[in-house]
Design a protein around this motif. Structure first.
Motif, short mmCIF file in Angstrom:
data_model
loop_
_atom_site.label_atom_id
_atom_site.label_comp_id
_atom_site.label_asym_id
_atom_site.label_seq_id
_atom_site.Cartn_x
_atom_site.Cartn_y
_atom_site.Cartn_z
N UNK A 125 0.84 -1.21 0.00
CA UNK A 125 0.00 0.00 0.00
C UNK A 125 0.87 1.25 0.00
N UNK A 126 1.93 1.23 0.77
CA UNK A 126 2.83 2.39 0.81
C UNK A 126 3.54 2.58 -0.53
N UNK A 127 3.96 1.49 -1.15
CA UNK A 127 4.64 1.59 -2.45
C UNK A 127 3.71 2.13 -3.53
N UNK A 128 2.40 1.91 -3.39
CA UNK A 128 1.42 2.39 -4.37
C UNK A 128 0.83 3.75 -4.00
N UNK A 129 1.36 4.35 -2.94
CA UNK A 129 0.87 5.65 -2.46
C UNK A 129 1.88 6.74 -2.80
N UNK A 130 1.54 7.63 -3.74
CA UNK A 130 2.48 8.70 -4.09
C UNK A 130 2.94 9.52 -2.88
N UNK A 131 2.09 9.72 -1.89
CA UNK A 131 2.46 10.52 -0.73
C UNK A 131 3.70 9.96 -0.03
N UNK A 132 3.93 8.66 -0.16
CA UNK A 132 5.09 8.02 0.46
C UNK A 132 6.32 8.01 -0.44
N UNK A 133 6.22 8.55 -1.64
CA UNK A 133 7.32 8.53 -2.59
C UNK A 133 8.00 9.89 -2.76
N UNK A 134 7.50 10.92 -2.12
CA UNK A 134 7.98 12.29 -2.33
C UNK A 134 9.39 12.48 -1.79
N UNK A 135 10.26 13.11 -2.62
CA UNK A 135 11.56 13.57 -2.14
C UNK A 135 11.92 14.86 -2.87
N UNK A 136 12.95 15.52 -2.41
CA UNK A 136 13.34 16.85 -2.91
C UNK A 136 13.66 16.89 -4.39
N UNK A 137 13.95 15.77 -4.99
CA UNK A 137 14.33 15.74 -6.41
C UNK A 137 13.13 15.70 -7.35
N UNK A 138 11.94 15.65 -6.80
CA UNK A 138 10.74 15.44 -7.62
C UNK A 138 10.35 16.66 -8.44
N UNK A 139 9.65 16.41 -9.56
CA UNK A 139 9.19 17.51 -10.41
C UNK A 139 7.98 18.20 -9.78
N UNK A 140 7.65 19.39 -10.26
CA UNK A 140 6.45 20.08 -9.77
C UNK A 140 5.19 19.27 -10.09
N UNK A 141 4.20 19.40 -9.21
CA UNK A 141 2.91 18.74 -9.43
C UNK A 141 1.79 19.76 -9.38
N UNK A 142 0.81 19.56 -10.24
CA UNK A 142 -0.44 20.32 -10.19
C UNK A 142 -1.51 19.33 -9.78
N UNK A 143 -1.98 19.48 -8.55
CA UNK A 143 -3.02 18.62 -8.00
C UNK A 143 -4.37 19.31 -8.18
N UNK A 144 -5.35 18.56 -8.67
CA UNK A 144 -6.70 19.11 -8.82
C UNK A 144 -7.67 18.11 -8.20
#
Length: 144
Positions: free
Chosen positions: A81-100
């Motif tokens: 479940x954690x591996x399939x959850x984007x919230x658990x994958x965030x790190x400083x190297x990530x690209x910008x996201x637009x959440x709607x």
């Protein structure tokens, strides 16, 4: 896409991912999943998840389709479940996201808000657009 950018007429340095609903979850996972520079390999310059599940560990109760998707319930395979959850994958190297996300809908606003908090904590540029009502994903395309 990057390997065949010339064939498709795409700028290989400006690739972004968009997904709605379950595709929003997948777009976010793919956008956050690698560590190389944002214009190389499997990395993308931005991600745009609409109405995507960001934390499957908190969405499970009462939603059997998540268990069907992952093949188990959280108590039996929390790491999955954690591996399939984007919230658990965030790190400083990530690209910008637009959440709607809609304000009242099947994908609770708390999913997008939790993701925004994780992105803020890691200093990842992002924007959260909350649209009033219960429309889902592509249903608010014109408004978003």
């Amino acid at each position: 896409m990057r390997t065949h950018a010339g064939r498709f007429g795409v700028d290989p340095h400006r690739i972004a991912l968009f997904g709605a609903s379950a595709g929003g979850n997948l777009a976010a996972l793919a956008a956050l999943g690698a560590q190389e520079p944002l214009d190389r390999g499997s990395r993308v310059r931005a991600g745009v998840p609409w109405s995507g599940l960001m934390d499957l560990t908190t969405f499970y109760p009462g939603h059997r389709f998540v268990a069907a998707y992952l093949g188990c319930i959280p108590s039996a395979c929390l790491p999955r479940y954690r591996a399939a959850s984007p919230v658990d994958q965030v790190d400083r190297s990530d690209p910008p996201l637009l959440l709607v996300n809609g304000s009242t809908k099947i994908v609770p606003l708390a999913q997008a808000q939790g993701m925004a908090r994780s992105l803020t904590a890691e200093h990842v540029p992002h924007e959260l657009i909350v649209l009033p009502g219960s429309r889902h994903a592509g249903e608010y395309e014109q408004q978003a």
